[in-house]
Design an enzyme around this catalytic site. Structure first.
Site, PDB file in Angstrom:
ATOM      1  N   ILE A  91      31.372  30.620 -81.242  1.00  0.00           N
ATOM      2  CA  ILE A  91      32.423  30.078 -81.760  1.00  0.00           C
ATOM      3  C   ILE A  91      31.975  28.611 -82.454  1.00  0.00           C
ATOM      4  O   ILE A  91      31.737  27.632 -81.675  1.00  0.00           O
ATOM      5  CB  ILE A  91      33.798  29.586 -81.090  1.00  0.00           C
ATOM      6  N   PRO A  92      31.625  28.570 -83.718  1.00  0.00           N
ATOM      7  CA  PRO A  92      31.062  27.426 -84.354  1.00  0.00           C
ATOM      8  C   PRO A  92      31.735  25.973 -84.370  1.00  0.00           C
ATOM      9  O   PRO A  92      31.646  25.669 -85.527  1.00  0.00           O
ATOM     10  CB  PRO A  92      30.358  28.047 -85.633  1.00  0.00           C
ATOM     11  N   CYS A  93      31.932  25.509 -83.352  1.00  0.00           N
ATOM     12  CA  CYS A  93      32.795  24.005 -83.421  1.00  0.00           C
ATOM     13  C   CYS A  93      31.622  22.935 -84.144  1.00  0.00           C
ATOM     14  O   CYS A  93      31.992  21.953 -84.276  1.00  0.00           O
ATOM     15  CB  CYS A  93      33.081  23.789 -82.170  1.00  0.00           C
ATOM     16  N   HIS A  94      30.166  23.546 -83.923  1.00  0.00           N
ATOM     17  CA  HIS A  94      29.385  22.333 -84.457  1.00  0.00           C
ATOM     18  C   HIS A  94      29.183  22.444 -86.024  1.00  0.00           C
ATOM     19  O   HIS A  94      28.759  21.440 -86.486  1.00  0.00           O
ATOM     20  CB  HIS A  94      27.764  22.814 -84.028  1.00  0.00           C
ATOM     21  N   ARG A  95      29.732  23.337 -86.780  1.00  0.00           N
ATOM     22  CA  ARG A  95      30.224  23.330 -87.953  1.00  0.00           C
ATOM     23  C   ARG A  95      31.452  22.284 -88.470  1.00  0.00           C
ATOM     24  O   ARG A  95      31.888  22.376 -89.922  1.00  0.00           O
ATOM     25  CB  ARG A  95      30.451  24.673 -88.722  1.00  0.00           C
TER      26      ARG A  95
END
Length: 282
Positions: free
Chosen positions: A244-248
């Site tokens: 789940i790409p919270c880094h984006r």
């Protein structure tokens, strides 16, 4: 702060105090609005702008916080419902499912009868722990200390049964770090969270690899543009790192913002994904 802004702030502070003091009677919108001398419509809009959530949702958060403490003390579901100001266990059930993504019974037993497989692996961004149930991936986190990583997982489901096994769900999830995303099978997720958290995490999954979004943009997608701070909190609670790409997600100013597993790791992820997508388009 301007005069009107100060008046509005004081009204919201008074409303929050009233909700916290009287949540056991489950006050309605009209009752709370009357206490701060506003119409229900105006109060609803003003509260949502200042608090990032509706008065009803805030009341639910306060109520469920109290209910969780009672369940931890081994109170019955019926007694917990009545003490929280709810008419019965069915309303307590609905409250938990809506906010926590689980029933009150599941919360109380801490994941009893749930079997969780877990394993440790390496990634381009450091060591990770990955865990799964029969329904899908429930946890991925970067770690420095293996024992602490397992303890953090067990804290989420203290009564679950744990097996150190690398299963197919985990293998499929870890292949996200490989070179050919087109061959990935569908990755299933088994997440617990509030309705709002699940909506935020779903929005994150729609951000393409190599692209970035802002907290404000996510809030607008959820049709709650004033909720950037609440979005940030939900992103910080993401239980499945990288997948789940919270880094984006970055700040509207262009600054990277915080990251649960370190800003340096976030920077590396963004650069790594940008390089991958650029190579694919050459």
């Amino acid at each position: 702060m301007k005069v009107q802004e100060k008046i509005n702030f004081n009204r919201i502070a008074e409303a929050i105090s009233y909700i916290k003091t009287n949540f056991k009677t489950q006050p309605g919108l009209e009752e709370i609005a009357e206490k701060v001398n506003l119409s229900p419509f105006h109060f609803q809009r003003l509260f949502s702008e200042w608090a990032g959530t509706t008065p009803k949702r805030f009341l639910q958060y306060i109520s469920i916080g109290y209910a969780k403490e009672m369940l931890k003390e081994n109170e019955s579901l019926f007694d917990t419902a009545l003490a929280t100001g709810l008419s019965g266990t069915s309303r307590l059930h609905d409250l938990f499912v809506n906010i926590e993504g689980m029933t009150p019974g599941e919360y109380k037993n801490g994941g009893e009868n749930l079997i969780i497989n877990y394993s440790f692996a390496e990634s381009p961004f450091g060591n990770i722990i990955v865990a799964s149930t029969s329904k899908g991936i429930c946890h991925i986190a970067f770690y420095d200390d293996e024992n602490m990583a397992l303890m953090n997982l067990q804290r989420q489901f203290p009564a679950a049964q744990y097996q150190q096994i690398m299963d197919k769900e985990q293998q499929n999830a870890l292949s996200i770090f490989g070179h050919d995303w087109s061959k990935l099978q569908k990755i299933k997720l088994h997440l617990k969270g509030s309705d709002f958290q699940l909506k935020v995490w779903e929005a994150l999954l729609k951000i393409p690899m190599g692209k970035l979004a802002t907290y404000g943009k996510i809030a607008k997608q959820l049709e709650n543009p004033k909720a950037s701070r609440a979005v940030g909190t939900a992103i910080g609670d993401n239980p499945v790192a990288f997948l789940i790409p919270c880094h984006r997600v970055i700040q509207s100013s262009g600054a990277l913002g915080g990251y649960h597993w370190g800003v340096n790791r976030k920077t590396a992820m963004i650069g790594w994904e940008a390089a991958k997508t650029n190579n694919q388009t050459v």
